[in-house]
Design a protein around this motif. Structure first.
Motif, PDB file in Angstrom:
ATOM      1  N   UNK A   1      19.052  53.193  42.951  1.00 21.85           N
ATOM      2  CA  UNK A   1      18.763  52.630  41.631  1.00 21.85           C
ATOM      3  C   UNK A   1      19.813  53.013  40.603  1.00 21.85           C
ATOM      4  N   UNK A   2      20.485  54.154  40.779  1.00 21.18           N
ATOM      5  CA  UNK A   2      21.396  54.621  39.740  1.00 21.18           C
ATOM      6  C   UNK A   2      22.826  54.117  39.877  1.00 21.18           C
TER       7      UNK A   2
ATOM      8  N   UNK B   1      21.103  48.174  30.366  1.00 16.52           N
ATOM      9  CA  UNK B   1      20.461  49.126  31.299  1.00 16.52           C
ATOM     10  C   UNK B   1      21.324  50.358  31.500  1.00 16.52           C
TER      11      UNK B   1
ATOM     12  N   UNK C   1      22.473  63.044  40.326  1.00 15.40           N
ATOM     13  CA  UNK C   1      21.043  62.761  40.196  1.00 15.40           C
ATOM     14  C   UNK C   1      20.239  62.933  41.489  1.00 15.40           C
TER      15      UNK C   1
ATOM     16  N   UNK D   1      25.326  54.138  22.087  1.00 15.31           N
ATOM     17  CA  UNK D   1      24.767  55.490  22.222  1.00 15.31           C
ATOM     18  C   UNK D   1      25.851  56.559  22.250  1.00 15.31           C
TER      19      UNK D   1
ATOM     20  N   UNK E   1      21.543  52.662  28.032  1.00 10.93           N
ATOM     21  CA  UNK E   1      20.381  53.517  27.759  1.00 10.93           C
ATOM     22  C   UNK E   1      20.405  54.809  28.560  1.00 10.93           C
ATOM     23  N   UNK E   2      21.320  54.907  29.511  1.00 13.74           N
ATOM     24  CA  UNK E   2      21.403  56.142  30.292  1.00 13.74           C
ATOM     25  C   UNK E   2      21.927  57.310  29.460  1.00 13.74           C
ATOM     26  N   UNK E   3      22.526  57.008  28.324  1.00 15.10           N
ATOM     27  CA  UNK E   3      23.020  58.092  27.480  1.00 15.10           C
ATOM     28  C   UNK E   3      22.096  58.211  26.274  1.00 15.10           C
ATOM     29  N   UNK E   4      21.189  59.162  26.333  1.00 12.35           N
ATOM     30  CA  UNK E   4      20.304  59.416  25.203  1.00 12.35           C
ATOM     31  C   UNK E   4      21.070  60.263  24.186  1.00 12.35           C
ATOM     32  N   UNK E   5      21.282  59.738  22.966  1.00  8.72           N
ATOM     33  CA  UNK E   5      22.094  60.482  21.992  1.00  8.72           C
ATOM     34  C   UNK E   5      21.539  61.866  21.661  1.00  8.72           C
ATOM     35  N   UNK E   6      20.239  62.077  21.871  1.00 17.24           N
ATOM     36  CA  UNK E   6      19.713  63.437  21.660  1.00 17.24           C
ATOM     37  C   UNK E   6      20.426  64.406  22.598  1.00 17.24           C
ATOM     38  N   UNK E   7      20.610  63.946  23.836  1.00 19.82           N
ATOM     39  CA  UNK E   7      21.254  64.808  24.828  1.00 19.82           C
ATOM     40  C   UNK E   7      22.769  64.792  24.611  1.00 19.82           C
TER      41      UNK E   7
END
Ligand code: SF4
Ligand code: SF4
Ligand code: SF4
Lengths: 500, 138
Positions: free
Chosen positions: A26-27, A433, A58, A181, A436-442
């Motif tokens: 999936x990744x 898709x 992952x 992001x 969205x794998x990079x969450x700016x919080x992280x």
């Protein structure tokens, strides 16, 4: 036509560890892995793998590793495997070879041939945990002289300055070449750290105007997204004349990436190619550059410093001297190892000069001409660690730009396939898709961590040299010694050999 | 009370949470995920729902007035857990839970137990799409 190219990497899956969870399937956006449902087995097509390590990182059981496939042609010191493969690729495609990120070729890295000094016995070192250490820098033109009113009071004739908590900024990466992001991560990290990030030539997304204090807005040859509001939205304006990865050529963001917000931010129609011309068509001399510098200053009421960014090329010293007289406040020099979202491979790998040599010679030339105070110098083009920063500052830089290392902090694994637009880490892509794998919080947290760590290390290195303010280190080449460098190189770098 | 919350904006649909949930159940037997889950069919208590591009994980919502508990005919199911000896596998709780968070595996009812306050699914989520927070309005 038959494809002559044997896959460069091979995916080794440890069957004892693989639990067939399908995470890798999936990744991987390159669709390398495939779940064979009936057998509960995962297989893969190595030829599509770009070695980005998304699957390896992952995989919950660490069942995957990616290795060089090791398939070799008959040994030949002249025709190595890479050269042969490139010929096959071009013979098949008929196209220019494209690459992402910086020059990976085996040219000397001068930072690795320079060593730092330390205090012993006769001069005390400083413990940064016990004593204050200053890493703050101000970028901009220094006033020519001190002016006073008739009653002796100082007149503030200080041109606009950029205050930074440490001599590091994120270099220009446009919205378009990197994702929303990724931009948000950079902007948030810059705001938290008290430094600046750079919009690149893609304009400023409206959502990020709140980070204005920490933003450098760029004006490049395509003038995308430039309007007076944009110029005034940031803390400084940068004119991009050149880029280390591709000096002398323009940029090309394919129409397929000009969608939605990107088209709006760049102010060009959806689906149209964004072509940045090779030169600025209104700049053919330092006088022309001066006009643009002053137009931008006029548009920003002389409140914001203007940066001129150039690639490090052969006659860099003369160009820098011209820029220092053009009214610009800051010169940014990008070495030949600087990264890019996409560049013709031949240009990335064969054009430009190392940043260490460019920096040393520019700093010297400006000093010799008595115009060093006219400008601050920012250098980029593969700053890999805090040690590189300390060495750059000692060679005369006021500050550095980091691009590739910032991307790595956010997850980039240097697979150098940014140009394909399917970045598995959500950085160099516009596919929702993947973005969205990079969450700016992280992302922003990791950036803040990296630079906080670097700042600690810079303080440690300053301390051991007996220096408590980064400004005192600037251009302090006595703190540097070369190893394995010849006379000419030492002369250009303006440093002594170790043992001297 | 702290609950596992899902932020579907960041859910990648990788399903790592499902596998870590399955591992969490077997952690006391095996300390290694490959050993624990090799050649097994997992029945995790958190499940990723997928519809087109949208994916998000669902697990027990820790209802203030849990319908599953209310519906249990033998009193085996309480807010804190399940008394396996009393459960008669009637599946009434499964029917009652509006989130589909209860399941029957090997004739026993399973429901998320929050891993004793350190949910492994949250730890394993690579993109902070699952968080363990107290969001009660005060
Ligand atoms: S392209 Fe990246 S994610 Fe896909 S198989 Fe290769 S390393 Fe793994
Ligand atoms: S992610 Fe690892 S364990 Fe899961 S299917 Fe891929 S190789 Fe197997
Ligand atoms: S199992 Fe369902 S009904 Fe019971 S507490 Fe959890 S979400 Fe609520």
């Amino acid at each position: 036509m038959i494809n002559y190219i044997y896959p460069e990497y091979e995916i080794i899956r440890n069957p004892d560890k693989c639990i067939s969870c399908g995470v890798c399937v999936r990744q991987c956006a390159n669709e390398v892995h495939e779940n064979i449902n009936k057998t509960n087995k995962v297989i893969c097509d190595d030829s599509k793998c770009v070695n980005c390590h998304r699957c390896a990182v992952l995989c919950p059981t660490r069942a995957i590793k990616i290795v060089k496939s090791g398939n070799t042609y008959r040994e030949n010191a002249n025709w190595n495997c890479k050269t042969i493969d490139e010929i096959y690729k071009q013979a098949q495609s008929g196209g220019v070879l494209l690459s992402g990120m910086g020059n990976p070729e085996n040219y000397p890295v001068y930072f690795d041939k320079i060593l730092l000094n330390a205090s012993q016995v006769t001069n005390p070192s400083i413990d940064p945990l016990r004593e204050p250490m200053e890493t703050r820098v101000f970028l901009g033109k220094r006033p020519d002289d001190i002016m006073r009113e008739s009653n002796g009071k100082l007149i503030n004739n200080l041109p606009p300055q950029l205050p930074l908590s440490m001599p590091i900024m994120f270099s220009a990466m446009s919205y378009g070449s990197i994702s929303y992001n990724a931009h948000e991560s950079l902007a948030r990290a810059a705001a938290q750290l008290g430094i600046l990030y750079n919009t690149g030539e893609g304009g400023l997304h409206e959502d990020f105007s709140k980070y204005g204090k920490n933003t450098i807005v760029q004006v490049a040859s395509g003038r995308f997204g430039v309007h007076v509001g944009y110029l005034n939205a940031g803390a400084a304006v940068e004119i991009k004349m050149g880029q280390g990865a591709k000096p002398g050529i323009g940029g090309h963001l394919p129409g397929t990436k000009i969608v939605g917000d990107i088209s709006r931010t760049r102010m060009i129609p959806e689906g149209s190619d964004a072509i940045s011309p090779a030169p600025h068509h209104d700049i053919y001399s330092i006088e022309d550059l001066r006009q643009l510098v002053f137009s931008l200053k006029e548009a920003t009421q002389y409140k914001k410093p203007v940066i001129v960014k150039i690639a490090a090329v052969h006659n860099i010293t003369a160009i820098a001297s011209g820029i220092a007289r053009s009214g610009a406040d800051i010169i940014a020099i990008d070495g030949f190892r600087g990264g890019t979202g996409a560049a013709p491979t031949r240009i990335r790998d064969n054009v430009g000069i190392p940043i260490e040599l460019a920096l040393a010679s520019v700093d010297k030339r400006l000093r010799d001409e008595g115009i060093r105070r006219n400008v601050s110098i920012v250098v980029g083009g593969s700053i890999r660690s805090s040690a590189d920063i300390v060495k750059a500052v000692a060679l005369g830089a006021d500050c550095v730009y980091i691009g590739s290392s910032a991307l790595m902090a956010m997850g980039c694994h240097l697979c150098r396939n940014c140009h394909a637009g399917r970045c598995n880490w959500g950085i160099a892509t516009q596919v929702p898709e993947l973005v969205k794998r990079l969450n700016p919080d992280i992302g922003s947290k990791r950036l803040v961590n990296l630079l906080t760590a670097w700042r600690h290390e810079i303080k440690e290195m300053m301390g051991l040299m007996g220096i408590n303010s980064i400004e005192t280190l600037k251009g302090n080449r006595l703190m540097l010694r070369g190893v394995g460098l010849n006379e000419k190189e030492l002369q250009i770098l303006g440093i002594k050999h170790a043992g001297e | 009370m702290k609950r596992v919350y899902i932020n579907e904006k960041w859910c990648l649909g990788c399903r790592l949470c499902e596998y870590y949930c399955a591992f969490a159940e077997k952690r006391h037997e095996y300390n290694n995920m490959a050993l624990a889950l090799k050649d097994t069919l997992i029945s995790p208590r958190i499940r990723v729902e997928e519809y087109g591009d949208i994916t998000f994980a669902v697990n027990c919502r820790r209802c203030e007035e849990p319908l599953c508990v209310k519906s249990c005919i033998t009193g085996a199911l309480t807010a804190d857990g399940i008394d396996k000896d009393r459960c008669v596998s009637c599946c009434t709780c499964i029917l009652a839970c509006p989130f589909g968070a209860v399941s029957l595996v090997d004739n026993v009812i399973k429901r998320c137990d929050l891993c004793n306050g350190e949910p492994l699914c949250v730890k394993a989520c690579p993109n902070n799409a699952l968080v363990f927070e107290d969001r009660r309005c005060v």
